[in-house]
Scaffold this motif. Structure first.
Motif, short mmCIF file in Angstrom:
data_model
loop_
_atom_site.label_atom_id
_atom_site.label_comp_id
_atom_site.label_asym_id
_atom_site.label_seq_id
_atom_site.Cartn_x
_atom_site.Cartn_y
_atom_site.Cartn_z
N ASN A 1 -45.25 -57.25 27.72
CA ASN A 1 -43.94 -56.79 27.96
C ASN A 1 -43.49 -56.34 26.65
OD1 ASN A 1 -41.22 -56.99 28.65
ND2 ASN A 1 -40.89 -59.03 28.78
N ARG B 1 -40.74 -53.74 24.70
CA ARG B 1 -39.39 -53.20 24.52
C ARG B 1 -39.38 -52.13 23.33
NH1 ARG B 1 -33.90 -54.93 25.09
NH2 ARG B 1 -34.73 -56.07 27.05
N LYS C 1 -30.98 -50.19 16.58
CA LYS C 1 -31.20 -50.69 18.06
C LYS C 1 -31.90 -51.81 18.10
CE LYS C 1 -30.00 -46.64 20.45
NZ LYS C 1 -30.47 -45.31 20.66
N GLN D 1 -30.95 -55.74 19.69
CA GLN D 1 -31.39 -56.09 20.68
C GLN D 1 -32.50 -57.30 20.39
OE1 GLN D 1 -33.45 -53.12 23.26
NE2 GLN D 1 -31.92 -51.52 22.76
N GLU E 1 -31.42 -60.75 22.61
CA GLU E 1 -31.54 -60.67 24.15
C GLU E 1 -33.07 -60.53 24.30
OE1 GLU E 1 -32.15 -58.23 27.24
OE2 GLU E 1 -31.43 -56.90 25.86
N ARG F 1 -29.17 -60.09 30.53
CA ARG F 1 -28.58 -61.38 30.84
C ARG F 1 -27.13 -61.74 31.00
NH1 ARG F 1 -31.23 -66.39 27.63
NH2 ARG F 1 -32.94 -64.89 27.86
N GLU G 1 -23.12 -57.05 28.04
CA GLU G 1 -24.01 -56.19 27.39
C GLU G 1 -24.25 -54.76 28.54
OE1 GLU G 1 -27.68 -57.85 26.66
OE2 GLU G 1 -26.72 -59.44 25.84
#
Lengths: 131, 560
Positions: free
Chosen positions: A35, A37, A44, A48, A51, B287, B291
């Protein structure tokens, strides 16, 4: 580092070059099944982190504004993600530079250019070595 | 399935390689210009730094895309420049130490390493090698047992920008060619008699039968065997080319939708994400509703999938809030909820949400609903911005793109080119053969431009038979070369109408975008160059400012 023995899933890649991001997506998502990102800047990536909560971070070295080493320093300062293993991916692989990156707390350096078909194997190897 | 996946990866890699090659060529040409500026007018630390960075990038990426020799050479050149990067400006002597004839020749040599095809063998072999074959144009498999017919159809389609692989029987087509093909053309008798030996895997390219079978039962048989299309003989090649083009377009859109999922339950979020990703969608997960706005502008989804209640945030209210921003007024939203109260749903819909799905919902139903909605959203967005005949950008939008690119290339000091194209003697075609044929010619040029130009080039239909193209980050020479190839190919396409064969040519005018005050002026200049080309005898490319030797009194001066 208890997390290191669990299976690697979430990888964050910080890379300013669009083409390399695209090829890394193929290499790590389609070939490697991770997975992934991708972030096109260190800023950035920092935004991130919380999250996405990556288990591993791949960093390009030469990026405008905030380069790879500064990004890693900033990540280390966040506290929460200071222990997430980071790997530099760079075309610069002079021995003294490698030492500099490792002293910043990186766990490995993968030289560029990388082979998209074997990149995820290489990363898995490094991950397993961390256990 | 594993094979399918690796074929897919190989195909995507091939596309990335193409993109890399185009960008590398542009980057190298600006590198050369920048170095020769340093060479002639003295040292500029900024230019040396950017030259160093550009070589560094190539050194790091070329190998990944199969250009290992290029990467190694760029690495060596990078190391030569490196000591000068941090030197104070004004030390011209130092620069001449590295910036000599041989260095410049080596830099020029880099371009040859890229444009020479670069299909040097990589040590990694098989899969990668296979994927890195050049596939600049869509590939079509032709299965036709009769050699003469095969040859003539293949050569006609080649002119429309397709690469043709020809076979005489269905079983002769190797699997790896089949999975790479954009479409398969099959002699109808092979398909109805022998049956379909390709299978009906949805990932296979569309199969179009060509032939003379007629009657309901025969056509039913073809459909039963899995044919996706049928083309009667004699084949109208431009019509066939357009048909293939549309099938390719449809497939590209299938399942490639971008979906933003918002759900405060991490497990559901993960689950929906997996279902949609498995279905080939491009997914971004958020989530926390706070955001949402940032994720929207960054990810630019076709569709938002949202829980109806997240903590103290209500989905419908969020939807209404999103639409405060003009950019998201038309955004498509699907709400998911276990709430099956009709009143509540009506309320949600009246606040701007589009679809309401009630949980529990099966994975396959979710995927189907999202897919349908995504395609619909895309079609609508496209209808609003695209010309209905050619699928290219409409007049006002392409003009807007010129304006945007103008400020971009001014800001970054890049070369970009504007081109105006006009079909020659198009009125004659319309008058003699009718508008239907005329439309086909217009579509023909539109498709050719899509194939021959780079993905990054913006193509729009400017007027009836006029097209406007913006080529970002591209030198004038490269633009001339690319568009000359378009002219060359256009004039070879044979059209037939009312039993008469004819050819149509195109005239093109170019202007360097950054040399003008604004986008409008650059378009005007390209238009002037176009008229110079028309007066020079059409069928070719003229650049604004090039002295017009042909006709007296029409010399145009370039402002740059």
């Amino acid at each position: 580092m208890s997390d290191a023995v669990s299976a690697l899933q979430r990888i964050m890649l910080v890379e300013d070059e669009e083409d390399i991001r695209a090829v890394a997506e193929l290499a790590l998502e389609a070939v490697g099944g991770f997975n992934l990102r991708t972030c096109d800047s260190g800023r950035k990536a920092l935004e991130q982190l919380a999250e996405f909560s990556p288990q591993l971070i791949l960093l390009d070295v030469m990026m405008p504004e905030m380069d790879g080493p500064s990004t890693l320093r900033a990540i280390k300062e966040t506290g929460d993600f200071a222990d997430v293993p980071a790997i530099f991916m760079t075309a610069k692989v002079q021995p003294e530079e490698v030492n500099e990156y490792l002293s910043l707390g990186a766990v490995a350096v993968i030289p560029k250019p990388f082979d998209p078909m074997t990149l995820s194997d290489r990363i898995r190897e490094i991950w397993e070595g961390l256990a | 399935m594993a094979d399918q996946n690796s074929a897919d990866v190989a195909r995507k890699l091939a596309l990335l390689k193409m993109r890399f090659r185009e960008k590398a060529l542009c980057a190298l040409s600006s590198l050369q210009q920048s170095l020769s500026r340093v060479h002639s007018s003295g040292v500029d630390s900024g230019e040396i730094l950017s030259a160093y960075q550009s070589l560094h990038r190539l050194a790091g990426s070329a190998g990944t895309f199969g250009y290992s020799a290029l990467g190694r050479e760029a690495r060596e050149l990078e190391q030569i420049i490196k000591p000068f990067v941090e030197k104070a400006p004004g030390t011209h002597d130092d620069v001449s130490q590295f910036l000599d004839q041989s260095f410049m020749r080596r830099v020029e040599g880099l371009s040859d390493m890229v444009s020479g095809g670069g299909s040097e063998s990589t040590p990694t072999g098989s899969a990668l090698e296979e994927g890195l074959r050049d596939v600049a144009e869509p590939m079509v498999v032709l299965v036709e047992p009769e050699p003469d017919r095969a040859r003539s159809l293949a050569s006609a389609l080649t002119h429309h920008g397709f690469i043709i692989h020809s076979y005489s029987g269905l079983l002769d087509v190797p699997e790896r060619v089949l999975v790479d093909a954009s479409a398969v053309l099959v002699r109808d008798s092979l398909f109805s008699a022998g049956g379909n030996t390709f299978g009906t895997d949805v990932t296979l390219p569309p199969i179009i039968c060509v032939g003379s079978v007629d009657g309901f039962d025969d056509r039913y048989k073809l459909a039963e065997n899995g044919a996706d299309g049928f083309f009667p003989e004699p084949v109208d090649v431009p019509l066939l080319a357009d048909y293939i083009e549309r099938l390719i377009g449809e497939r590209l859109e299938l399942g490639k939708g971008r979906v933003l999922i918002v759900d405060d339950d991490p497990e559901l979020l993960e689950h929906y994400g997996l279902v949609l990703e498995d279905g080939g969608m491009n997914v971004h997960k958020v989530r926390s509703p706070s955001e949402l706005l940032g994720a929207l502008s960054e990810f630019q989804p076709d569709l938002v999938l949202m829980d109806v209640q997240m903590g103290h945030y209500s989905g419908p209210t969020l939807a209404r809030m999103l639409r405060f921003d003009p950019e998201w007024v038309g955004l498509h939203i699907i709400f998911l909820s276990s709430e099956d109260d009709r009143e509540f749903q009506v309320d949600a819909l009246s606040k701007g949400g589009d679809v309401f799905l009630t949980k529990p919902i099966s994975d396959s139903f979710l995927l189907r609903a999202v897919r349908v909605k995504c395609n619909r959203a895309r079609q609508l967005a496209k209808l609003a911005s695209r010309d209905s005949l050619t699928g290219l950008l409409k007049h006002s939008l392409v003009k807007q793109e010129v304006g945007k690119e103008h400020s971009r290339c001014r800001r970054f000091g890049q070369d970009s080119v504007v081109a105006m194209l006009d079909l020659d003697h198009f009125k004659l075609v319309n008058d003699r053969f009718g508008h239907r044929t005329g439309d086909l010619v217009i579509k023909g040029l539109a498709n050719l431009l899509r194939h021959r130009l780079r993905k990054t080039d913006v193509i729009g239909r400017y007027g009836g038979e006029e097209f406007l193209v913006v080529m970002p980050d591209c030198s004038l020479e490269n633009a001339v070369e690319a568009l000359q190839a378009v002219c060359e190919q256009m004039r070879r396409i044979s059209y037939t109408s009312k039993g008469q064969e004819f050819f149509v040519t195109v005239s093109i005018g170019l202007a360097p975008l950054a040399a003008f005050e604004n986008g409008e002026e650059a378009i005007e200049a390209a238009d002037q160059a176009l008229y110079v080309q028309k007066s020079r005898g059409r069928n070719g490319v003229s650049v604004f400012g090039e002295a017009d030797i042909g006709s007296a009194g029409k010399v145009v001066q370039c402002t740059s």
